[in-house]
Enzyme design. Sequence first.
Site, PDB file in Angstrom:
ATOM      1  N   HIS A   1       0.499  -1.116  -0.036  1.00 44.40           N
ATOM      2  CA  HIS A   1      -0.066   0.515  -0.027  1.00 44.40           C
ATOM      3  C   HIS A   1       1.395   1.448  -0.037  1.00 44.40           C
ATOM      4  O   HIS A   1       1.273   1.958   1.104  1.00 44.40           O
ATOM      5  CB  HIS A   1      -0.677   0.357   1.257  1.00 44.40           C
TER       6      HIS A   1
ATOM      7  N   HIS B   1       0.889   5.209  -2.519  1.00 42.73           N
ATOM      8  CA  HIS B   1       0.693   5.873  -3.156  1.00 42.73           C
ATOM      9  C   HIS B   1       2.240   7.365  -4.250  1.00 42.73           C
ATOM     10  O   HIS B   1       2.821   7.408  -3.881  1.00 42.73           O
ATOM     11  CB  HIS B   1      -0.065   7.206  -2.311  1.00 42.73           C
TER      12      HIS B   1
ATOM     13  N   TYR C   1      -7.720  17.609  -0.341  1.00 42.42           N
ATOM     14  CA  TYR C   1      -6.779  17.709   0.729  1.00 42.42           C
ATOM     15  C   TYR C   1      -5.312  17.346  -0.942  1.00 42.42           C
ATOM     16  O   TYR C   1      -5.838  16.809  -1.944  1.00 42.42           O
ATOM     17  CB  TYR C   1      -5.821  16.754   1.967  1.00 42.42           C
TER      18      TYR C   1
ATOM     19  N   ASP D   1       1.541   2.627   3.396  1.00 39.60           N
ATOM     20  CA  ASP D   1       0.933   3.450   3.762  1.00 39.60           C
ATOM     21  C   ASP D   1       1.530   5.259   3.390  1.00 39.60           C
ATOM     22  O   ASP D   1       1.475   6.139   2.967  1.00 39.60           O
ATOM     23  CB  ASP D   1      -0.180   3.914   4.938  1.00 39.60           C
TER      24      ASP D   1
END
Length: 329
Positions: A53, A55, A71, A273
Amino acid sequence: MLSRRQGLKLSASAAAAAVSGAPAWSGGGADPAAPTVGTPVSIQVPEGACDCHVHVFPDPAAFPFWEGRAYTPPVATAAELLALQRALHLDRVVIVTPSVYGTDNGATLDGLRQLGPQRARGVAVIGDATTEADLDAMAKAGIRGVRVNLEQAGVFDPAASAKALDAAVRRIGQRPWHLQVYSRLSVIAPLKAQLAAVPVPIVFDHFAGAQAALGPQQPGFEAVLDLVRSGNAWVKLSGAYRASTRAPDYPDVAPLARALVAANPERLVWGSDWPHPDSGAVPGRKPTDLAPAQPIDDGRVLNLLAEWVPDAALRKAVLVDNPARLYGF
């Protein structure tokens, strides 16, 4: 959308950090190549280990943000992600399209292209305008699932959530993909029977939205454990800082992780993350204002896996075997 001036400012900041080696946070001792790794990895990381996970937020001048976003994150490039992978001794990664792009998966697909099929897979966000041809092209590019972000969308009604999940499952069709769900226990628990009957794997983000302070006995967590026991659902051991306020080691997360391991270690994967975007509402901060990333030490968090999953063979399953099956490495 960011103005050109804002976009250039973000890009210039990222470039300056890359050149100077300055860490993105003041934790000290950070790896200059991967500034969010402030603590060296001390656990044995098996070959083929996967961060399931992350981005990427490339130059917004090339990949504009969605106007309806909540955001605006700092730039975080595929090159920086590769540096993180090397610092953590990881060989594989799963890039997830974040909410700031709406249903535009261009940034994720570009990240997959840069990192290559041996290393990277992706999870997309789709909408009514996404065609079957688009889905087929994404499959060829390395997409292996569809994400439904109920949390960021503010969808907390189980009935409305059920419709969104049904729509996503229909779009997946016969593709060997999974449905990734970001939600909370109060939404997941009432949908337990429906989720158990879904014909594709269900993957819950970030400890399925459990709150560490409430422990494994909190309302709704047993429903997640039942889905994991039966093999109908997977859970990402990711985003500990979302479940707990007890940084930097999040000791109250360990009981949640161990309960999930006891339920079914073959249905768990791990994720950093990265780059830890701060998607929460902050008084006075507009969606178009830059939201600094949260100060997470990725090396320290990876080391916590030894406490969450003490058995080395099970850690290998979480880091290597399970992701290989779920994402098709």
